[in-house]
Scaffold this motif. Sequence first.
Motif, mmCIF file in Angstrom:
data_model
loop_
_atom_site.group_PDB
_atom_site.id
_atom_site.type_symbol
_atom_site.label_atom_id
_atom_site.label_comp_id
_atom_site.label_asym_id
_atom_site.label_seq_id
_atom_site.Cartn_x
_atom_site.Cartn_y
_atom_site.Cartn_z
ATOM 1 N N ARG A 194 37.091 24.770 48.990
ATOM 2 C CA ARG A 194 35.949 25.817 49.527
ATOM 3 C C ARG A 194 36.557 27.316 49.062
ATOM 4 N NH1 ARG A 194 34.066 23.605 55.205
ATOM 5 N NH2 ARG A 194 32.874 21.963 54.681
ATOM 6 N N ALA A 195 37.569 27.657 49.660
ATOM 7 C CA ALA A 195 38.047 29.152 49.422
ATOM 8 C C ALA A 195 38.330 29.393 47.973
ATOM 9 C CB ALA A 195 39.469 29.427 50.069
ATOM 10 N N LEU A 196 38.796 28.404 47.142
ATOM 11 C CA LEU A 196 38.975 28.593 45.690
ATOM 12 C C LEU A 196 37.623 28.735 45.037
ATOM 13 C CD1 LEU A 196 42.090 26.392 45.205
ATOM 14 C CD2 LEU A 196 41.959 28.906 44.959
ATOM 15 N N ALA A 197 36.674 27.974 45.549
ATOM 16 C CA ALA A 197 35.313 27.915 44.863
ATOM 17 C C ALA A 197 34.606 29.120 44.947
ATOM 18 C CB ALA A 197 34.278 26.830 45.503
ATOM 19 N N ALA A 198 35.125 30.011 46.163
ATOM 20 C CA ALA A 198 34.309 31.397 46.326
ATOM 21 C C ALA A 198 35.124 32.119 45.728
ATOM 22 C CB ALA A 198 34.205 31.255 47.855
ATOM 23 N N ALA A 199 36.423 31.962 45.078
ATOM 24 C CA ALA A 199 37.067 33.111 44.521
ATOM 25 C C ALA A 199 36.913 33.425 43.163
ATOM 26 C CB ALA A 199 38.460 32.836 44.722
ATOM 27 N N THR A 200 35.535 33.658 42.781
ATOM 28 C CA THR A 200 35.056 33.755 41.563
ATOM 29 C C THR A 200 34.933 35.133 40.884
ATOM 30 O OG1 THR A 200 32.810 33.575 42.163
ATOM 31 C CG2 THR A 200 34.056 31.452 41.259
ATOM 32 N N GLY A 201 35.499 36.089 41.673
ATOM 33 C CA GLY A 201 35.179 37.582 41.170
ATOM 34 C C GLY A 201 36.335 38.055 40.537
ATOM 35 N N ASP A 202 36.577 39.435 40.369
ATOM 36 C CA ASP A 202 37.789 40.110 39.542
ATOM 37 C C ASP A 202 38.910 39.742 40.409
ATOM 38 O OD1 ASP A 202 39.570 41.519 38.175
ATOM 39 O OD2 ASP A 202 38.378 43.399 38.164
ATOM 40 N N LEU A 203 39.983 38.926 40.090
ATOM 41 C CA LEU A 203 41.148 38.792 40.814
ATOM 42 C C LEU A 203 42.357 39.637 40.261
ATOM 43 C CD1 LEU A 203 41.089 34.828 41.423
ATOM 44 C CD2 LEU A 203 40.217 36.734 42.647
ATOM 45 N N THR A 204 41.904 40.128 39.340
ATOM 46 C CA THR A 204 43.059 41.107 38.457
ATOM 47 C C THR A 204 43.201 42.398 38.889
ATOM 48 O OG1 THR A 204 43.273 39.384 36.518
ATOM 49 C CG2 THR A 204 44.058 41.641 36.204
ATOM 50 N N THR A 205 42.104 43.052 38.989
ATOM 51 C CA THR A 205 42.007 44.675 38.945
ATOM 52 C C THR A 205 42.636 44.934 40.279
ATOM 53 O OG1 THR A 205 40.320 44.852 37.604
ATOM 54 C CG2 THR A 205 40.502 46.748 39.305
ATOM 55 N N PRO A 206 42.302 44.491 41.411
ATOM 56 C CA PRO A 206 43.101 44.769 42.838
ATOM 57 C C PRO A 206 44.612 44.377 42.833
ATOM 58 C CG PRO A 206 41.175 43.357 43.235
ATOM 59 C CD PRO A 206 41.526 43.111 41.718
ATOM 60 N N LEU A 207 45.160 43.788 41.726
ATOM 61 C CA LEU A 207 46.710 43.558 41.755
ATOM 62 C C LEU A 207 47.291 44.721 41.046
ATOM 63 C CD1 LEU A 207 48.836 41.691 42.658
ATOM 64 C CD2 LEU A 207 48.490 40.419 40.432
ATOM 65 N N THR A 208 46.595 45.231 39.956
ATOM 66 C CA THR A 208 47.423 46.251 39.226
ATOM 67 C C THR A 208 47.723 47.300 39.861
ATOM 68 O OG1 THR A 208 45.322 47.311 38.689
ATOM 69 C CG2 THR A 208 46.207 45.353 37.068
ATOM 70 N N PRO A 209 47.211 48.198 41.025
ATOM 71 C CA PRO A 209 47.552 49.326 41.652
ATOM 72 C C PRO A 209 48.878 49.072 42.519
ATOM 73 C CG PRO A 209 45.316 49.154 42.068
ATOM 74 C CD PRO A 209 45.821 47.678 41.415
ATOM 75 N N THR A 210 49.313 47.552 42.996
ATOM 76 C CA THR A 210 50.293 47.307 43.473
ATOM 77 C C THR A 210 51.713 47.900 42.803
ATOM 78 O OG1 THR A 210 50.881 45.304 42.678
ATOM 79 C CG2 THR A 210 49.186 45.465 44.699
ATOM 80 N N ARG A 211 51.830 47.964 41.563
ATOM 81 C CA ARG A 211 52.874 48.180 40.767
ATOM 82 C C ARG A 211 53.980 47.158 40.645
ATOM 83 N NH1 ARG A 211 52.005 53.214 38.529
ATOM 84 N NH2 ARG A 211 54.187 53.449 37.704
ATOM 85 N N VAL A 212 53.758 46.008 41.290
ATOM 86 C CA VAL A 212 54.548 44.971 41.345
ATOM 87 C C VAL A 212 54.681 44.228 40.029
ATOM 88 C CG1 VAL A 212 55.136 42.745 42.350
ATOM 89 C CG2 VAL A 212 54.306 44.685 43.877
ATOM 90 N N PRO A 213 55.805 44.128 39.228
ATOM 91 C CA PRO A 213 55.764 43.709 37.965
ATOM 92 C C PRO A 213 55.367 42.359 38.039
ATOM 93 C CG PRO A 213 58.086 44.734 38.522
ATOM 94 C CD PRO A 213 57.206 44.579 39.708
ATOM 95 N N VAL A 214 54.682 41.934 36.790
ATOM 96 C CA VAL A 214 53.712 40.551 36.845
ATOM 97 C C VAL A 214 54.293 40.072 35.689
ATOM 98 C CG1 VAL A 214 51.725 39.282 36.723
ATOM 99 C CG2 VAL A 214 52.095 41.285 38.412
#
Length: 284
Positions: A194-214
């Motif tokens: 259920r949780a994954l089915a609801a996670a259909t938004g933009d998952l990338t943009t909120p990660l970029t400001p962390t500056r953790v190398p990916v």
Amino acid sequence: MTVTPTHLTTSTGRFAALYAAPPVHYDTDSCIVLVSGFLGSKEDYLPLLPLLASAGHHAYAYDHRGQHESDGPDDPAAYSIQTLADDLRAVATSVRRRRPPQLVGHCMGGIIARAAVIDDPGAFSTLALLACPLNIPATVAATLSRGATLVRWLGLITLRPLIAQWARSEPGRSTLMEARLHTSKRAHLVGLARALAAATGDLTTPLTPTRVPVLVVHGVHDTYLASPAEFESLAQRFGRAAVCLPEAGHNVQIHQPQGTARALLDFWAEQPHATAPLAGFPAS
């Protein structure tokens, strides 16, 4: 290197885990936490753990709450992405050594890892995404939602045709796949689906400001959640090319453990204050 079953006792619970220790003559005092995917378990990292340990790292893979050999609540609401991310941060705290752990997530495990990094970027040195495009396509979300309903009312037996299909492509792992149908909590699969089915938004943009190398790693034949072009596009968002491994599908760490280990070790060696891996290991 020997892989040892263990348990990790943390502030959020007790988790079944696998641990591979580095050789005493080459211990970089570095820690790696490997996060398993949906319908998976810590054993999905068995081919990779000794390779990483042999290069000087303390390597841990664990089962999420309610997954395979880790106990968990009977309420599906206890299996949100946020809750599993909280568990991951607790695991990382419990095994941390001199520096924050390197984080590796396979498929859904990458989405859990992403949430943990966003919550506390300083708790992790890097993030590697294996077969995880940080995207849940609408068709997959619909399948997850239907699956959650079926498992809720009919039990894990409804997943047997899917597991049988996977087992045909990886016959050496069929016993493990079947066992997980009996050991995993129904609430874990229902709640997380259920949780994954609801996670259909933009998952990338909120990660970029962390500056953790990916780092993004995928198999050339993996089109389950994304195309090779989409994996490459995601990697470019973080300033580097994706690593596309030949003769590998969705379970890239199983199909190409040497190539996956090489990509991870090279990535970590690029980071500030990194200790270089043993020369020539693992073989490319």
